[in-house]
Design a protein around this motif. Structure first.
Motif, PDB file in Angstrom:
ATOM      1  N   UNK A  34      -0.045  -0.859   0.377  1.00  0.00           N
ATOM      2  CA  UNK A  34       0.210   0.144   0.147  1.00  0.00           C
ATOM      3  C   UNK A  34       0.982   1.224   0.195  1.00  0.00           C
ATOM      4  N   UNK A  35       2.144   1.370  -0.683  1.00  0.00           N
ATOM      5  CA  UNK A  35       3.187   2.094  -0.677  1.00  0.00           C
ATOM      6  C   UNK A  35       2.913   2.747  -2.158  1.00  0.00           C
ATOM      7  N   UNK A  36       2.687   2.825  -2.588  1.00  0.00           N
ATOM      8  CA  UNK A  36       2.558   2.927  -4.123  1.00  0.00           C
ATOM      9  C   UNK A  36       1.071   2.699  -4.536  1.00  0.00           C
ATOM     10  N   UNK A  37       0.171   3.596  -5.065  1.00  0.00           N
ATOM     11  CA  UNK A  37      -1.053   3.130  -4.970  1.00  0.00           C
ATOM     12  C   UNK A  37      -1.330   2.720  -5.697  1.00  0.00           C
ATOM     13  N   UNK A  38      -2.148   1.938  -6.462  1.00  0.00           N
ATOM     14  CA  UNK A  38      -3.227   1.455  -7.627  1.00  0.00           C
ATOM     15  C   UNK A  38      -4.383   1.043  -7.589  1.00  0.00           C
ATOM     16  N   UNK A  39      -4.732   0.469  -8.430  1.00  0.00           N
ATOM     17  CA  UNK A  39      -6.824   0.306  -8.824  1.00  0.00           C
ATOM     18  C   UNK A  39      -7.134  -0.573  -8.589  1.00  0.00           C
ATOM     19  N   UNK A  40      -6.868  -1.419  -7.297  1.00  0.00           N
ATOM     20  CA  UNK A  40      -6.814  -3.237  -7.270  1.00  0.00           C
ATOM     21  C   UNK A  40      -8.029  -3.340  -7.237  1.00  0.00           C
ATOM     22  N   UNK A  41      -8.268  -4.020  -8.285  1.00  0.00           N
ATOM     23  CA  UNK A  41      -9.190  -4.813  -8.438  1.00  0.00           C
ATOM     24  C   UNK A  41     -10.327  -6.302  -7.982  1.00  0.00           C
ATOM     25  N   UNK A  42      -8.753  -7.123  -7.317  1.00  0.00           N
ATOM     26  CA  UNK A  42      -9.445  -7.848  -6.627  1.00  0.00           C
ATOM     27  C   UNK A  42      -7.922  -8.718  -6.089  1.00  0.00           C
ATOM     28  N   UNK A  43      -8.537  -8.821  -4.095  1.00  0.00           N
ATOM     29  CA  UNK A  43      -7.528  -8.900  -3.538  1.00  0.00           C
ATOM     30  C   UNK A  43      -7.615 -10.183  -2.974  1.00  0.00           C
ATOM     31  N   UNK A  44      -7.139 -11.110  -2.812  1.00  0.00           N
ATOM     32  CA  UNK A  44      -7.157 -12.855  -2.592  1.00  0.00           C
ATOM     33  C   UNK A  44      -6.523 -12.682  -0.948  1.00  0.00           C
ATOM     34  N   UNK A  45      -6.005 -13.859  -0.038  1.00  0.00           N
ATOM     35  CA  UNK A  45      -5.089 -13.930   0.737  1.00  0.00           C
ATOM     36  C   UNK A  45      -3.476 -13.964   0.392  1.00  0.00           C
ATOM     37  N   UNK A  46      -3.060 -14.355  -0.718  1.00  0.00           N
ATOM     38  CA  UNK A  46      -1.828 -14.369  -1.700  1.00  0.00           C
ATOM     39  C   UNK A  46      -1.572 -13.608  -2.721  1.00  0.00           C
ATOM     40  N   UNK A  47      -2.450 -13.404  -3.733  1.00  0.00           N
ATOM     41  CA  UNK A  47      -2.392 -12.338  -4.892  1.00  0.00           C
ATOM     42  C   UNK A  47      -3.177 -11.014  -4.316  1.00  0.00           C
ATOM     43  N   UNK A  48      -2.740 -10.076  -5.799  1.00  0.00           N
ATOM     44  CA  UNK A  48      -3.630  -8.452  -5.704  1.00  0.00           C
ATOM     45  C   UNK A  48      -3.351  -8.978  -6.919  1.00  0.00           C
ATOM     46  N   UNK A  49      -4.796  -8.575  -7.783  1.00  0.00           N
ATOM     47  CA  UNK A  49      -4.750  -7.522  -9.266  1.00  0.00           C
ATOM     48  C   UNK A  49      -5.290  -6.190  -9.014  1.00  0.00           C
ATOM     49  N   UNK A  50      -4.502  -6.237 -10.061  1.00  0.00           N
ATOM     50  CA  UNK A  50      -4.141  -4.103  -9.999  1.00  0.00           C
ATOM     51  C   UNK A  50      -4.605  -3.684 -11.720  1.00  0.00           C
ATOM     52  N   UNK A  51      -4.906  -2.831 -12.146  1.00  0.00           N
ATOM     53  CA  UNK A  51      -5.151  -2.312 -13.416  1.00  0.00           C
ATOM     54  C   UNK A  51      -3.835  -1.896 -13.721  1.00  0.00           C
ATOM     55  N   UNK A  52      -2.794  -2.292 -15.097  1.00  0.00           N
ATOM     56  CA  UNK A  52      -1.917  -1.290 -15.721  1.00  0.00           C
ATOM     57  C   UNK A  52      -1.649  -0.418 -15.858  1.00  0.00           C
ATOM     58  N   UNK A  53      -0.964   0.410 -15.075  1.00  0.00           N
ATOM     59  CA  UNK A  53      -0.522   1.995 -15.733  1.00  0.00           C
ATOM     60  C   UNK A  53      -0.951   2.000 -17.597  1.00  0.00           C
ATOM     61  N   UNK A  54      -0.523   1.158 -18.089  1.00  0.00           N
ATOM     62  CA  UNK A  54      -0.307   1.968 -19.358  1.00  0.00           C
ATOM     63  C   UNK A  54      -1.272   0.213 -20.155  1.00  0.00           C
ATOM     64  N   UNK A  55      -2.414   0.590 -20.328  1.00  0.00           N
ATOM     65  CA  UNK A  55      -3.007  -0.136 -20.555  1.00  0.00           C
ATOM     66  C   UNK A  55      -2.948  -0.694 -22.494  1.00  0.00           C
ATOM     67  N   UNK A  56      -2.702  -2.275 -22.550  1.00  0.00           N
ATOM     68  CA  UNK A  56      -2.784  -2.882 -23.792  1.00  0.00           C
ATOM     69  C   UNK A  56      -3.720  -2.554 -24.693  1.00  0.00           C
ATOM     70  N   UNK A  57      -5.172  -3.409 -23.240  1.00  0.00           N
ATOM     71  CA  UNK A  57      -6.005  -3.771 -23.590  1.00  0.00           C
ATOM     72  C   UNK A  57      -7.344  -3.091 -23.087  1.00  0.00           C
ATOM     73  N   UNK A  58      -9.056  -3.007 -23.978  1.00  0.00           N
ATOM     74  CA  UNK A  58      -9.676  -2.292 -22.444  1.00  0.00           C
ATOM     75  C   UNK A  58      -9.438  -3.518 -21.710  1.00  0.00           C
ATOM     76  N   UNK A  59      -9.179  -4.475 -21.104  1.00  0.00           N
ATOM     77  CA  UNK A  59      -8.854  -5.170 -19.832  1.00  0.00           C
ATOM     78  C   UNK A  59      -7.283  -5.535 -20.043  1.00  0.00           C
ATOM     79  N   UNK A  60      -6.529  -4.827 -18.994  1.00  0.00           N
ATOM     80  CA  UNK A  60      -5.702  -4.751 -18.604  1.00  0.00           C
ATOM     81  C   UNK A  60      -4.930  -4.898 -17.077  1.00  0.00           C
ATOM     82  N   UNK A  61      -5.150  -6.115 -17.145  1.00  0.00           N
ATOM     83  CA  UNK A  61      -4.446  -6.498 -14.931  1.00  0.00           C
ATOM     84  C   UNK A  61      -3.650  -7.688 -14.757  1.00  0.00           C
TER      85      UNK A  61
END
Ligand code: 5GP
Ligand code: ZN
Length: 118
Positions: A16-43
């Motif tokens: 949490x020291x660098x901000x990101x648009x997190x779309x899913x957080x599990x116990x051991x994984x985090x998913x966030x949007x790529x800052x420079x998306x190459x597709x409409x969905x790029x996570x």
């Protein structure tokens, strides 16, 4: 506490020291949007623990890659791109375009994903 590498950008996102648009957080994984998306969905889907690439994560033998694959499908469903199909890419090494050495799966969807890529 997650296995952490000093100065790693994605470890900082996990902490949490660098901000990101997190779309899913599990116990051991985090998913966030790529800052420079190459597709409409790029996570980006990452383990909270630091491994430099997919092979290192696999060698750890802790099921991290399995969790990334499952999380990718869940995010793809939530984004509405699962039915049409999506791509999950692990760039490995600088010659393949890896720039952040904390393993991450690129989930790409929402556009034509012809193969081989043009
Ligand atoms: P690689 O080139 O290592 O396979 O992928 C690294 C990805 O991380 C790139 O697609 C790049 O756009 C993304 N990226 C780099 N810095 C940041 C950041 O600070 N925040 C987010 N959300 N994505 C980043
Ligand atoms: Zn890291």
């Amino acid at each position: 506490m997650a296995l952490r590498e000093p100065d790693c950008l994605f470890c900082k996102i996990v902490a949490g020291e660098v901000p990101a648009e997190i779309v899913r957080e599990g116990e051991r994984t985090v998913a966030f949007r790529d800052i420079n998306p190459q597709a409409p969905t790029h996570v980006l889907i990452i383990p909270k623990d630091h491994y430099r690439d997919a092979a290192a994560a696999g060698r750890a033998g802790r099921g991290v890659l399995d969790e990334i694959a499952v999380a990718a499908e869940e995010v793809a469903k939530a984004e509405g791109v699962a039915a049409n199909g999506f791509r999950l890419v692990f760039n490995t090494g600088p010659g393949a375009g890896q720039t952040v050495f904390h393993v991450h799966g690129h989930l790409l969807g929402g556009r034509g994903l012809e193969w081989p890529p043009g």
